[in-house]
Design an enzyme around this catalytic site. Structure first.
Site, mmCIF file in Angstrom:
data_model
loop_
_atom_site.group_PDB
_atom_site.id
_atom_site.type_symbol
_atom_site.label_atom_id
_atom_site.label_comp_id
_atom_site.label_asym_id
_atom_site.label_seq_id
_atom_site.Cartn_x
_atom_site.Cartn_y
_atom_site.Cartn_z
ATOM 1 N N GLY A 202 -34.233 -0.821 14.245
ATOM 2 C CA GLY A 202 -34.232 -0.844 12.307
ATOM 3 C C GLY A 202 -34.723 1.447 12.618
ATOM 4 N N SER A 203 -35.000 2.118 11.647
ATOM 5 C CA SER A 203 -34.716 2.995 10.702
ATOM 6 C C SER A 203 -36.197 3.793 11.361
ATOM 7 C CB SER A 203 -34.648 3.437 9.152
ATOM 8 O OG SER A 203 -35.324 2.571 8.707
ATOM 9 N N GLY A 207 -39.451 1.430 10.604
ATOM 10 C CA GLY A 207 -39.816 1.459 11.717
ATOM 11 C C GLY A 207 -41.375 1.548 11.581
ATOM 12 N N GLU A 226 -37.461 -0.065 18.348
ATOM 13 C CA GLU A 226 -36.635 0.798 18.731
ATOM 14 C C GLU A 226 -35.973 0.958 17.448
ATOM 15 O OE1 GLU A 226 -31.961 -0.025 19.991
ATOM 16 O OE2 GLU A 226 -33.597 -0.993 20.757
ATOM 17 N N CYS A 263 -26.376 1.383 17.986
ATOM 18 C CA CYS A 263 -27.299 2.848 18.805
ATOM 19 C C CYS A 263 -27.698 3.211 19.949
ATOM 20 C CB CYS A 263 -29.181 1.538 19.361
ATOM 21 S SG CYS A 263 -28.531 -0.058 20.318
#
Length: 489
Positions: A202-203, A207, A226, A263
């Protein structure tokens, strides 16, 4: 305790019991659980894709392919467990004649316990409820509690039902898998003492907040996040001279794929200064239509990111970037996200790297013109850690120094291709320096299981208490390192 807290405590208690049972199960049994889930998802693909398309607007073709990828990774991890090298079994026999004398030591990797997994918005199957984090954790004997993503709640619920039913039918222990929803539940999950590791996609802000919670617990736990990636691409002058049109077409297809919500989207492209490549890319992007984004929140953030980048100025007060193609002022929520191409110079990046190298989630990329290899190297040095880095050079060009630098800032280095599209196999590495990931281990590919294991060594242990992988006769028939030598079955 609140009702929600009591419900979560019940889930984590059940997950603890199930983790103990799963750790004691054989590799063949766990592989059977994974294959059963894969078969069940394949059997319900039409229903699942319809739900996913209604919630994410990613399209039937893309989503059908993603279900296949998801079931493929479940079957890959089933194969990983039965192959056996994931245990990293090591036997060092006793040597009384050594100085000092050496005891008998046998080591292997054991499951870490109940794991929390946070679903991603941009891959509603492959990085969601039954995605790679869930599959890799279940493969090694961990139980999993998934925090569903708010962008596809109906799909999360239906997928969880299918997974739960498939596991039960395959004989997996009750409590091995569960789903929770909501931000408060996610925060509480990270803090629950029963949870021993967290997987997150996620962001960076979200995160990082969970990462800080995980490591500030009384018993800190690993957080495998991630969070963000710019995925730099470097094009040499020789490559541009030889195949500029091909490169423009390939780049246009890559950074607009899935409305730029991958991503691995190439967000930075380093090109030699003074070429016609920006115009070629503008031509290649011209036929790319605006596309709906995953959620209204993401769609509203995209134009804000474009405007912030377009508004940047140098210290001399000049524009730091120029728009090559596409509208900066757009309503992505109402009309879909339109592709936008920016161009700047390496000197400007060096002057204000934090501002120019801010990730913008959506179909946009930034061309960065460099004057010579030294300036290219200096600009790459300020690029944050990424999942991928790509080199476009011509055969015979010496790019060894460039590759070495890119290897330091990304987990996967590509040659002659584009980073969107991630193979799921034994050799894949889908991680990189922070903020791409918060650890050294990948979230895709066979070694993803390593995140949810810990090493335990047994000294002078009687054979009766040893895991079969550490017994002298190797009843599992797996690869092991014995007295320093790799022994294959």
């Amino acid at each position: 305790m609140t009702t929600a807290t009591l419900e979560l405590s019940a889930l984590t208690a059940a997950a603890t019991r199930a983790a103990n049972a799963a750790a004691a199960a054989s590799d063949v049994e766990r592989a059977g659980w994974l294959n059963a889930v894969a078969d069940a998802l394949d059997a319900n693909v039409t229903e699942l894709v319809a739900i996913a398309d209604a919630e994410t607007r990613l399209g039937t073709a893309r989503l059908t392919g993603e279900v296949a990828r998801t079931t493929g990774q479940l079957r890959l991890f089933a194969a990983v467990t039965t192959e056996g090298s994931y245990l990293e079994a090591v036997i060092d026999h006793a040597d009384p004649s050594a100085t000092p004398p050496r005891p008998d030591l046998r080591r292997l990797l054991k499951p870490i316990g109940p794991v929390a997994v946070f679903s991603a918005s941009n891959f509603p199957f492959a990085f969601s409820v039954a995605g790679g984090d869930t599959a890799s954790a279940l493969a090694v004997g961990c139980s999993v509690i998934v925090k569903g993503h708010s962008g596809h709640p109906g799909l999360s619920q239906r997928t969880a039902e299918i997974v739960t039913d498939a596991l039960a039918a395959a004989g997996a222990p009750a409590g091995l898998f569960a789903l929770v929803s909501g931000r408060e539940a996610g925060t509480a999950l990270v803090q629950d003492p029963a949870i021993k590791a967290v997987g997150f996609t996620g962001s960076i802000p979200g995160g990082r907040a969970l990462f800080d919670l995980a490591v500030s617990r009384p018993d800190p736990i690993p957080f495998y996040g991630e969070l963000g990636s710019l995925n730099p691409v470097v094009v040499t002058a020789a490559a541009l001279q030889e195949r500029a049109g091909e490169l423009a077409s390939g780049l246009a297809g890559s950074f607009t794929l899935g409305a730029g919500q991958f991503c691995t989207k190439p967000g930075l492209v380093f090109i030699p200064a003074g070429t016609g490549f920006p115009a070629l890319l503008a031509d290649a992007v011209r036929d790319k239509d605006a596309a709906p984004m995953l959620t209204d929140r993401i769609a509203e953030a995209y134009p804000d990111g474009l405007k912030a980048l377009a508004a940047l100025r140098t210290t001399a007060g000049l524009p730091a970037v120029r728009v090559v193609s596409g509208p900066v002022d757009q309503d992505a929520a109402a009309n879909g996200a339109a592709p936008v191409v920016f161009v700047t110079g390496a000197a400007d990046v060096l002057e204000q790297p934090e501002e120019l190298l801010e990730e913008c989630f959506g179909p946009t990329t930034l061309l960065i013109e460099y004057s010579d290899p030294d300036q290219l190297g200096a600009a790459l040095a300020v690029v944050p850690g990424s999942l991928t880095a790509t080199v476009h050079a011509q055969p015979g060009e010496d790019v060894s120094e460039l590759v070495e630098q890119l290897s330091g800032l990304a987990g996967r280095v590509l040659f002659g291709g584009w980073p969107t599209g991630v193979a799921v196999n034994w050799g894949q590495q889908h991680g990189g320096p922070y903020p791409a990931t918060t650890s050294l281990f990948t979230s895709v590919g066979a070694t993803a299981v390593r995140r949810f294991q810990r090493p335990v060594a047994y000294q002078d242990a009687p054979e009766t208490v040893l895991h079969p992988a550490l017994r002298e006769d190797n009843p599992l028939g797996i690869p092991r390192r014995v007295d320093g030598v790799l022994v294959l079955p």
